[in-house]
Scaffold this active site. Structure first.
Site, short mmCIF file in Angstrom:
data_model
loop_
_atom_site.label_atom_id
_atom_site.label_comp_id
_atom_site.label_asym_id
_atom_site.label_seq_id
_atom_site.Cartn_x
_atom_site.Cartn_y
_atom_site.Cartn_z
N GLY A 127 0.82 -1.20 0.00
CA GLY A 127 0.00 0.00 0.00
C GLY A 127 0.85 1.25 0.00
O GLY A 127 1.95 1.27 0.54
N GLY A 158 0.42 5.79 0.10
CA GLY A 158 -0.48 6.90 0.28
C GLY A 158 0.30 8.15 0.61
O GLY A 158 1.52 8.15 0.68
N GLY A 159 -0.44 9.25 0.84
CA GLY A 159 0.22 10.51 1.13
C GLY A 159 0.95 10.52 2.45
O GLY A 159 1.86 11.31 2.67
N GLY A 204 2.48 7.73 3.83
CA GLY A 204 3.54 6.74 3.94
C GLY A 204 3.34 5.54 3.04
O GLY A 204 2.42 5.49 2.23
N THR A 205 4.24 4.57 3.21
CA THR A 205 4.23 3.34 2.43
C THR A 205 4.15 2.16 3.38
O THR A 205 4.80 2.15 4.44
CB THR A 205 5.51 3.22 1.57
OG1 THR A 205 5.61 4.38 0.75
CG2 THR A 205 5.47 1.98 0.70
N VAL A 206 3.37 1.13 3.02
CA VAL A 206 3.16 -0.03 3.88
C VAL A 206 3.77 -1.26 3.23
O VAL A 206 3.56 -1.51 2.04
CB VAL A 206 1.66 -0.26 4.15
CG1 VAL A 206 1.47 -1.44 5.11
CG2 VAL A 206 1.05 0.99 4.75
N LYS A 233 4.36 0.15 8.44
CA LYS A 233 4.11 1.44 7.79
C LYS A 233 5.25 2.40 8.06
O LYS A 233 5.56 2.71 9.22
CB LYS A 233 2.80 2.04 8.28
CG LYS A 233 2.50 3.40 7.64
CD LYS A 233 1.16 3.95 8.08
CE LYS A 233 0.91 5.30 7.43
NZ LYS A 233 -0.39 5.86 7.83
N ASP A 262 -9.10 10.31 8.98
CA ASP A 262 -9.07 9.97 7.55
C ASP A 262 -9.96 8.75 7.30
O ASP A 262 -9.53 7.73 6.78
CB ASP A 262 -7.64 9.68 7.10
CG ASP A 262 -7.51 9.67 5.58
OD1 ASP A 262 -8.44 10.15 4.89
OD2 ASP A 262 -6.49 9.17 5.08
#
Length: 745
Positions: free
Chosen positions: A422, A424-425, A427-429, A443, A540
């Site tokens: 995954g 997103g704005g 971070g990265t998972v 994360k 969120d």
């Protein structure tokens, strides 16, 4: 045949000059050095005391009004070459033509005498050339005894000849001349003439000319164009040398001559014998260039401009030459003229360098390791690591781990791209395995503000105690990095967004299943708002942050980047967070994130379940891009059917649809205080699920629903038909297992 004669007019002057050979003079600075665009280089000169001797005099004459040309004698000078010892002049073309009036042959033949001057006809550059269709001409010396030659040019018609021919006898012919020739005369043979074919070839031509300057054209045969084009003249190359007036000395004789007539005046020059008879030429010594006939005329050449040294060599210009050297560690080989490695120096330097590098590396590694440990300890203290450790020691049963950076690097195979599940704005998972066989989602946050740095450890303690079936479990964190990393339990069946809109959209999903997932997500958010101490605002809420486990149970994720409810005004969030399409408009105005901000976002999730549409369509008409705006407009116009999909309108009861729509409408109220709480939303979704699954419960819940939704009717229920998948609680049917899961915003 009419014969004309031409002589350069230098013989008598040079004979007189030979009788009184003065010492070599140097031209004055006032001498003219150019005429008609031609450079006049010494020993040639224009004017008195400007040339080496009379034979090198050049006159600059006006040939037309305001147009001047240089002449040697009566021959027009084209250029001078000191290096090759040549000049180019224009030579008259001899002609032999049929006269229509007299019926006889007429023409002009030329002779040229250079024997008393410094010039000779170049046997290298010149050829005796004849043009015509029935022509024979001779070139000979003055006595006809020592040299005579010629060639024949024939053709039957114009079709026999071609442009650019090699002058081998068809239309034109050429013959070489001997070396040292100082006189030539042209004679046409009257037995070969153009009288019989004058109708297409009236004239014959003969001239001693520069071979490279000539290109044959068929028009030279049929017209007088050859003579007209060249204005009756063609270029001829003459070799020159210091002779005649200088008593025709050889190079060695001139150097030994005591009369001071040696013409090579530059100290960096020398002489060579002429290749055309007696006399010599001057050349600059090797490594110098310029005019060897002038004092100081030969200047040093910078050979390094052309880089004559071998590859890797360094060029150093010297007077009259150059030297090559090699860079450090290499030595110039005189045999091969190459830069070869200096093995002795290389070995010594290499050993010394290796010892230095080894010791420096050890010292640097120790220093960097200490600095790294200091940085990690500083990050650990910044993020509240000491608070976490003290609490974990005091409460031994605390199910929370503080991982080292090395552990997470190993768990993710150094954050390999194949492990990303995954992005997103925030971070990265990555998917990883810790403590032997525990699969987790790691994360790497993109950023964290200063307030969160100070309170991170305390927030981790609060989040670590959250234990709810509908919330993703926070397993631990890593604090020894600049931005902390969070470690969650791994949830494998994708997101609610994928189930509604994405790659799992094609699966057969019953509406009751989607309603159940939304209800479970509401229960999870209700727990964060109502039962965590202090309450936690997600910040969120969206379908992409609702994960699905192996039984398709909802688990709210990504709350690790959420904030605790602020205790005073100074802690209000001042930076926008959330996702377009879900953002609370009241939050955009006040920059204050509240529980009701999560409620607004959840209202958009209800719309996604109800309509199957995405919250924001960037490619649609501007007025129809926002799902929430379209929905509120449809509700206002009592036209809800316009945004509902056919399968929902056809399979679900109007009471269930109306109940969900009224609930979403209250969640999307522009004023946060008018929105229901997450507990009220969870309760209402529970009641609506009963309405969907058990129609006989309609009478029991109707009054409660009306009270919750302001009197809306929820009568008349329908049971949902079975779909493909496998059954779960309350008679639902679930799709088979999809693959990925996303934790990032």
């Amino acid at each position: 045949m009419k014969v004309r004669f031409l002589e350069l007019g230098l013989g008598l002057l040079l004979v007189l000059a030979a009788q009184h050979a003065p010492a070599v003079a140097v031209p004055t600075p006032n001498c003219q050095r150019q005429c008609g665009g031609v450079d006049i280089q010494y020993p040639f000169g224009i004017g008195d005391n400007c040339s080496l001797a009379a034979g090198f005099n050049v006159s600059c004459e006006e040939v037309q009004h305001g147009v001047y040309k240089p002449f040697v004698g009566i021959a027009e000078l084209l250029n001078i070459s000191l290096i090759n010892g040549t000049i180019r002049v224009l030579n008259d073309i001899s002609t032999y033509c049929y006269n229509h009036s007299s019926g006889q042959m007429d023409g002009s033949a030329w002779w040229l005498d250079l024997r008393q001057g410094p010039f000779r006809f170049s046997d290298v550059h010149n050829k005796f050339t004849i043009i015509g269709c029935n022509s024979l001409a001779y070139i000979q010396d003055s006595t006809k005894k020592f040299y005579q030659s010629g060639c024949v040019s024939t053709c039957q018609n114009l079709a026999d000849i071609t442009n650019g021919s090699s002058c081998a006898g068809m239309g034109c012919c050429q013959t070489a001349i001997p070396k040292g020739m100082g006189y030539y005369e042209v004679i046409f043979d009257s037995g070969f003439n153009t009288r019989k074919i004058w109708n297409f070839s009236r004239c014959s031509y003969a001239v001693l000319m520069e071979a490279e300057a000539f290109s044959f054209s068929t028009t030279y045969i049929s017209t007088t164009e050859f003579n007209d084009t060249n204005t009756g003249r063609a270029p001829v190359v003459m070799d020159w040398a210091i002779r005649d007036g200088m008593m025709s000395l050889s190079c060695d004789e001139a150097k030994l001559n005591k009369t001071g007539t040696y013409a090579c005046l530059s100290s960096k020059s020398g002489c060579v014998d002429s290749r055309d008879g007696a006399g010599y030429l001057c050349n600059c010594s090797e490594g110098y260039e310029g005019n060897p006939y002038l004092p100081g005329g030969c200047q040093d050449v910078d050979e390094c401009n052309s880089n004559p040294c071998p590859s890797g060599g360094v060029c150093h210009n010297t007077e009259g030459g150059y030297k090559c050297s090699c860079r450090a560690g290499r030595k110039l080989s005189n045999q091969s003229n190459t830069c070869n490695p200096d093995t002795g120096l290389i070995i010594g330097v290499t050993v010394s360098f290796l010892v230095l590098v080894i010791f420096s590396s050890f010292g640097y590694m120790i220093l960097q390791k200490r600095k790294l440990n200091q940085v990690k300890q500083e990050h650990f203290r910044e993020h509240g690591g000491m608070i976490l450790f003290e609490r974990m020691r005091s409460e031994k049963g605390l199910a929370f781990s503080v991982f080292s950076e090395a552990e997470l690097i190993q768990a993710t195979n150094n954050y390999d791209k194949s492990r990303i599940i995954g992005k997103g704005g925030h971070g990265t998972v990555y998917k990883g395995v810790v403590k032997g066989n525990m699969t987790v989602a790691i994360k790497r946050c993109a950023l964290i503000d200063e307030r969160q740095k100070k309170e991170f450890g305390q927030e981790m303690l609060i989040l670590s105690q959250i234990n709810h079936k509908n919330i993703v479990k926070l397993v631990g964190c890593c604090l020894e990095v600049e931005v902390p990393m969070l470690v969650y339990e791994f949830v494998q069946n994708g997101t609610l967004f994928e189930l509604i809109h994405g790659k799992n959209q094609a699966l057969q999903i019953s509406f009751s299943t989607l309603l159940r997932i939304a209800h479970e997500a509401a229960e999870g958010l209700n727990f964060l708002h109502s039962y965590a101490s202090p309450p936690i605002i997600h910040g969120d809420v969206k379908t992409a942050n609702i994960l699905l486990d192996e039984n398709y149970m909802a688990k709210v994720s990504d709350f690790g980047a959420s904030i605790l409810v602020p205790s005073d005004k100074e802690q209000y969030v001042t930076m926008v967070q959330g996702t377009c399409g879900y953002l609370d408009p009241e939050y955009m105005l006040t920059c204050q994130l509240t529980e009701k901000s999560d409620v607004f976002s959840f209202g958009v999730i209800i719309l996604e379940v109800l309509t199957g549409q995405e919250p924001l369509k960037l490619d649609g008409p501007e007025m129809q891009r926002s799902l929430s705006c379209n929905f509120l407009s449809a509700m206002k116009e009592n036209n809800l059917d316009a945004i509902l999909p056919s399968h929902v309108k056809g399979q679900e009861s109007n009471e269930l649809i109306r109940g969900l729509a009224e609930l979403a409408k209250q969640c999307l109220d522009m004023c946060g205080i008018n929105r229901p709480s997450m507990k009220e939303i969870a309760d209402e979704l529970g009641r609506l699920r009963k309405l969907s699954l058990h129609p006989w419960a309609q009478l029991d819940v109707e009054m409660e629903t009306q009270s919750m939704l302001g009197g809306a009717s929820t009568a008349s229920f329908e049971t949902e038909g079975a779909t493909s998948g496998y059954p779960t609680q309350e008679g639902e049917n679930l799709p088979m297992n999809p693959r990925s899961s996303y934790y990032a915003r």
